[in-house]
Enzyme design. Structure first.
Site, PDB file in Angstrom:
ATOM      1  N   ARG A   7       0.836  -1.213   0.000  1.00  0.00           N
ATOM      2  CA  ARG A   7       0.000   0.000   0.000  1.00  0.00           C
ATOM      3  C   ARG A   7       0.871   1.263   0.000  1.00  0.00           C
ATOM      4  NH1 ARG A   7      -0.469   4.663   2.709  1.00  0.00           N
ATOM      5  NH2 ARG A   7      -0.003   3.559   4.637  1.00  0.00           N
ATOM      6  N   ASP A   8       1.566   1.508   1.101  1.00  0.00           N
ATOM      7  CA  ASP A   8       2.374   2.731   1.197  1.00  0.00           C
ATOM      8  C   ASP A   8       3.487   2.695   0.147  1.00  0.00           C
ATOM      9  OD1 ASP A   8       3.207   5.134   2.226  1.00  0.00           O
ATOM     10  OD2 ASP A   8       3.598   4.409   4.241  1.00  0.00           O
TER      11      ASP A   8
ATOM     12  N   HIS B 246       5.571   4.303  12.776  1.00  0.00           N
ATOM     13  CA  HIS B 246       5.611   4.264  11.309  1.00  0.00           C
ATOM     14  C   HIS B 246       6.661   5.276  10.856  1.00  0.00           C
ATOM     15  CE1 HIS B 246       3.393   3.928   7.332  1.00  0.00           C
ATOM     16  NE2 HIS B 246       4.036   5.070   7.158  1.00  0.00           N
TER      17      HIS B 246
ATOM     18  N   HIS C  23       9.625   6.794   8.330  1.00  0.00           N
ATOM     19  CA  HIS C  23      10.269   6.886   7.011  1.00  0.00           C
ATOM     20  C   HIS C  23      11.747   7.167   7.271  1.00  0.00           C
ATOM     21  CE1 HIS C  23       6.679   6.887   4.267  1.00  0.00           C
ATOM     22  NE2 HIS C  23       6.116   6.972   5.455  1.00  0.00           N
TER      23      HIS C  23
ATOM     24  N   CYS D 173       4.794   9.266   0.356  1.00  0.00           N
ATOM     25  CA  CYS D 173       3.397   9.706   0.257  1.00  0.00           C
ATOM     26  C   CYS D 173       3.295  10.694  -0.895  1.00  0.00           C
ATOM     27  CB  CYS D 173       2.937  10.357   1.554  1.00  0.00           C
ATOM     28  SG  CYS D 173       1.237  10.953   1.438  1.00  0.00           S
TER      29      CYS D 173
ATOM     30  N   ASN E 132       9.818   4.081   3.284  1.00  0.00           N
ATOM     31  CA  ASN E 132       9.594   3.662   4.670  1.00  0.00           C
ATOM     32  C   ASN E 132      10.818   2.920   5.181  1.00  0.00           C
ATOM     33  OD1 ASN E 132       6.809   3.704   3.304  1.00  0.00           O
ATOM     34  ND2 ASN E 132       6.305   3.516   5.473  1.00  0.00           N
TER      35      ASN E 132
HETATM   36  C1  LIG Z   1     -10.620  12.018   0.908  1.00  0.00           C
HETATM   37  C2  LIG Z   1     -10.775  12.440  -0.538  1.00  0.00           C
HETATM   38  C3  LIG Z   1     -11.678  11.481  -1.283  1.00  0.00           C
HETATM   39  C4  LIG Z   1     -11.449  13.805  -0.518  1.00  0.00           C
HETATM   40  O1  LIG Z   1     -11.427  14.349  -1.829  1.00  0.00           O
HETATM   41  P1  LIG Z   1     -12.557  15.371  -2.273  1.00  0.00           P
HETATM   42  O2  LIG Z   1     -12.231  15.798  -3.669  1.00  0.00           O
HETATM   43  O3  LIG Z   1     -12.708  16.421  -1.231  1.00  0.00           O
HETATM   44  O4  LIG Z   1     -13.824  14.412  -2.290  1.00  0.00           O
HETATM   45  P2  LIG Z   1     -15.354  14.749  -2.088  1.00  0.00           P
HETATM   46  O5  LIG Z   1     -15.786  14.219  -0.770  1.00  0.00           O
HETATM   47  O6  LIG Z   1     -15.614  16.208  -2.369  1.00  0.00           O
HETATM   48  O7  LIG Z   1     -16.021  13.897  -3.264  1.00  0.00           O
HETATM   49  C5  LIG Z   1     -15.721  14.203  -4.640  1.00  0.00           C
HETATM   50  C6  LIG Z   1     -16.031  12.996  -5.481  1.00  0.00           C
HETATM   51  O8  LIG Z   1     -15.149  11.938  -5.119  1.00  0.00           O
HETATM   52  C7  LIG Z   1     -15.905  10.759  -4.801  1.00  0.00           C
HETATM   53  N1  LIG Z   1     -15.237  10.060  -3.712  1.00  0.00           N
HETATM   54  C8  LIG Z   1     -15.029  10.539  -2.459  1.00  0.00           C
HETATM   55  N2  LIG Z   1     -14.438   9.617  -1.723  1.00  0.00           N
HETATM   56  C9  LIG Z   1     -14.232   8.535  -2.511  1.00  0.00           C
HETATM   57  C10 LIG Z   1     -13.673   7.269  -2.271  1.00  0.00           C
HETATM   58  N3  LIG Z   1     -13.189   6.918  -1.067  1.00  0.00           N
HETATM   59  N4  LIG Z   1     -13.639   6.403  -3.269  1.00  0.00           N
HETATM   60  C11 LIG Z   1     -14.119   6.735  -4.484  1.00  0.00           C
HETATM   61  N5  LIG Z   1     -14.678   7.925  -4.770  1.00  0.00           N
HETATM   62  C12 LIG Z   1     -14.749   8.817  -3.778  1.00  0.00           C
HETATM   63  C13 LIG Z   1     -17.259  11.299  -4.364  1.00  0.00           C
HETATM   64  O9  LIG Z   1     -18.243  10.275  -4.499  1.00  0.00           O
HETATM   65  C14 LIG Z   1     -17.445  12.445  -5.305  1.00  0.00           C
HETATM   66  O10 LIG Z   1     -17.843  11.925  -6.571  1.00  0.00           O
HETATM   67  P3  LIG Z   1     -18.913  12.704  -7.490  1.00  0.00           P
HETATM   68  O11 LIG Z   1     -20.134  12.814  -6.613  1.00  0.00           O
HETATM   69  O12 LIG Z   1     -18.285  14.046  -7.748  1.00  0.00           O
HETATM   70  O13 LIG Z   1     -19.024  11.838  -8.683  1.00  0.00           O
HETATM   71  C15 LIG Z   1      -9.420  12.550  -1.246  1.00  0.00           C
HETATM   72  O14 LIG Z   1      -8.699  13.577  -0.651  1.00  0.00           O
HETATM   73  C16 LIG Z   1      -8.602  11.290  -1.163  1.00  0.00           C
HETATM   74  O15 LIG Z   1      -8.973  10.263  -1.730  1.00  0.00           O
HETATM   75  N6  LIG Z   1      -7.438  11.347  -0.470  1.00  0.00           N
HETATM   76  C17 LIG Z   1      -6.580  10.175  -0.291  1.00  0.00           C
HETATM   77  C18 LIG Z   1      -5.127  10.576  -0.256  1.00  0.00           C
HETATM   78  C19 LIG Z   1      -4.269   9.383   0.038  1.00  0.00           C
HETATM   79  O16 LIG Z   1      -4.666   8.243  -0.149  1.00  0.00           O
HETATM   80  N7  LIG Z   1      -3.031   9.632   0.510  1.00  0.00           N
HETATM   81  C20 LIG Z   1      -2.097   8.582   0.851  1.00  0.00           C
HETATM   82  C21 LIG Z   1      -2.452   7.830   2.112  1.00  0.00           C
HETATM   83  S1  LIG Z   1      -1.957   8.657   3.606  1.00  0.00           S
HETATM   84  C22 LIG Z   1      -0.307   8.184   3.818  1.00  0.00           C
HETATM   85  O17 LIG Z   1       0.266   7.616   2.935  1.00  0.00           O
HETATM   86  C23 LIG Z   1       0.363   8.418   5.130  1.00  0.00           C
HETATM   87  C24 LIG Z   1       0.491   7.139   5.964  1.00  0.00           C
HETATM   88  C25 LIG Z   1      -0.893   6.547   6.280  1.00  0.00           C
HETATM   89  O18 LIG Z   1       1.196   6.136   5.266  1.00  0.00           O
HETATM   90  C26 LIG Z   1       1.192   7.410   7.301  1.00  0.00           C
HETATM   91  C27 LIG Z   1       2.383   8.369   7.243  1.00  0.00           C
HETATM   92  O19 LIG Z   1       3.411   8.046   6.627  1.00  0.00           O
HETATM   93  O20 LIG Z   1       2.245   9.426   7.806  1.00  0.00           O
END
Ligand SMILES: CC(C)(COP(=O)([O-])OP(=O)([O-])OC[C@H]1O[C@@H](n2cnc3c(N)ncnc32)[C@H](O)[C@@H]1OP(=O)([O-])[O-])[C@@H](O)C(=O)NCCC(=O)NCCSC(=O)C[C@@](C)(O)CC(=O)[O-]
Length: 316
Positions: free
Chosen positions: A25-26, A217, A219, A250, A259
């Site tokens: 995933r990450d 966690h 990096h 990320c 990581n």
């Molecule tokens: C949270 C959102 C969705 C907000 O994004 P947004 O644009 O604000 O979404 P929204 O709520 O306004 O919705 C817009 C559209 O997206 C759709 N939608 C909304 N949600 C989903 C979903 N889940 N799956 C599929 N579709 C989705 C929703 O249905 C809608 O569709 P429309 O009505 O316009 O057709 C966006 O910002 C996002 O997906 N972010 C994810 C970012 C990410 O994955 N980052 C990496 C993970 S974090 C990380 O790696 C750190 C970690 C965990 O490892 C720890 C560390 O190292 O610190």
């Protein structure tokens, strides 16, 4: 093959550590080229065969935000028979619905300790994202799922600099109050040093969060991930996140590098006499195999030391 480390147990450390493997995933969320779904599934199977029992599989996030994981619906059913815990990330209700529909039983929500990263990663303020998570965590728990709460930018943030620890504690406490079973403390950009790790863990304990529910966690941007892990072990932490071959980063935190490599972690833990259940040789072979698919050598020092010296090819 080099000699294995001499085992010298340290009585002050835990005897067993659960590795929360995040490579699929990450690791893969940050790759420039999309990895085929079958390769991801095979990666997860090989990780399990190497002894890992908690393998984060994918994220049910918006496919436009993380196109590398847009195949979550295809991938998850291909690996759901794997005899391991397979946590998946969900950012909101839509993500939870998608995950539960496929039978996911381990969910992770992901919060930020800083406003800048909350906005960049989730398009929400910290409090808005916590408000989104509250019903998600409740529903996941009602459905019988185990819930992990990630907290990113626990130590430093690329936009805001050093992060005040009370700010981190506030977000951790909110996730705990919602019902998260465990928290993972993310040094997303790899800037922490051991004394900061100790200070945060101590503050969290003082705020009523037991060490048994805290994972780390790290990096490895500044080469501190193992030192930070050691500090966490000394504090009693027994859940450590790591990524096979040191894959990772990320996409919404540009200064995030790979990581902590699972192989580097296992090498250290083995030398300390700490059980992980991981077969280091099988894991190294898996990372060499994945490096062949990604077309570049593994970032892990241990993989480089134990694996073949030439660039791996896809048929290995
Ligand atoms: C949270 C959102 C969705 C907000 O994004 P947004 O644009 O604000 O979404 P929204 O709520 O306004 O919705 C817009 C559209 O997206 C759709 N939608 C909304 N949600 C989903 C979903 N889940 N799956 C599929 N579709 C989705 C929703 O249905 C809608 O569709 P429309 O009505 O316009 O057709 C966006 O910002 C996002 O997906 N972010 C994810 C970012 C990410 O994955 N980052 C990496 C993970 S974090 C990380 O790696 C750190 C970690 C965990 O490892 C720890 C560390 O190292 O610190």
């Amino acid at each position: 093959m080099n000699a294995l480390p001499m085992v010298v147990p340290d009585p002050g450390l835990p005897t067993r550590v659960r590795i929360h493997e995040v490579g699929a995933r990450d690791g893969l969320q940050n790759e420039k080229t999309a990895v085929p779904t079958e390769v991801k599934a095979e990666f997860i199977r090989r990780l399990r065969a190497a002894g890992l029992t908690t393998i984060e599989a994918t994220s049910f996030v918006h496919p436009k935000w993380v196109p590398q994981l847009a195949d979550a619906e295809e991938l998850f059913p291909q690996v759901s028979d794997v005899d391991a815990e397979l946590p998946v990330l969900v950012p909101n209700q839509r993500g939870l619905d998608r995950a539960l529909a496929l039978g996911a039983r381990r969910i992770a929500v992901f919060a930020s300790a800083t406003e800048s990263f909350a906005k960049a990663n989730l398009n929400r303020t910290v409090d808005e994202s916590l408000a989104v998570f509250e019903p998600v965590v409740r529903q996941a728990k009602d459905a019988g799922a185990h819930v992990r709460g990630y907290v990113s930018m626990c130590f430093g943030d690329p936009w805001e600099g050093e992060v005040p620890l009370p700010q981190v504690v506030r977000v951790c406490a909110a996730l705990k109050d919602m019902g998260c079973d465990e928290l993972s403390l993310g040094d997303t950009i790899g800037v922490a040093t051991p004394s900061q790790v100790r200070a945060l863990l101590t503050l969290l304990n003082e705020a009523g969060l037991p060490t048994a529910e805290l994972g780390v966690h790290f990096h490895d941007t500044y080469g501190q991930a193992l030192a930070n892990t050691y500090a966490a072990l000394q504090h009693g932490v027994t859940t450590v996140d790591a990524s096979a071959g040191g894959l990772g980063g990320c996409p919404y935190a540009k200064s995030a590098t790979g990581n902590l490599a699972t192989e580097d972690l296992v090498w250290m833990l083995r030398g300390l006499g700490i059980e992980t259940g991981v077969d280091l040789e099988a894991l190294t072979a898996t990372s060499v195999w994945m490096a062949g698919h990604l077309g570049r050598p593994s970032a892990s020092r241990t993989v480089r030391a134990l694996g073949p010296t030439t660039q791996p090819d896809k048929d290995q």
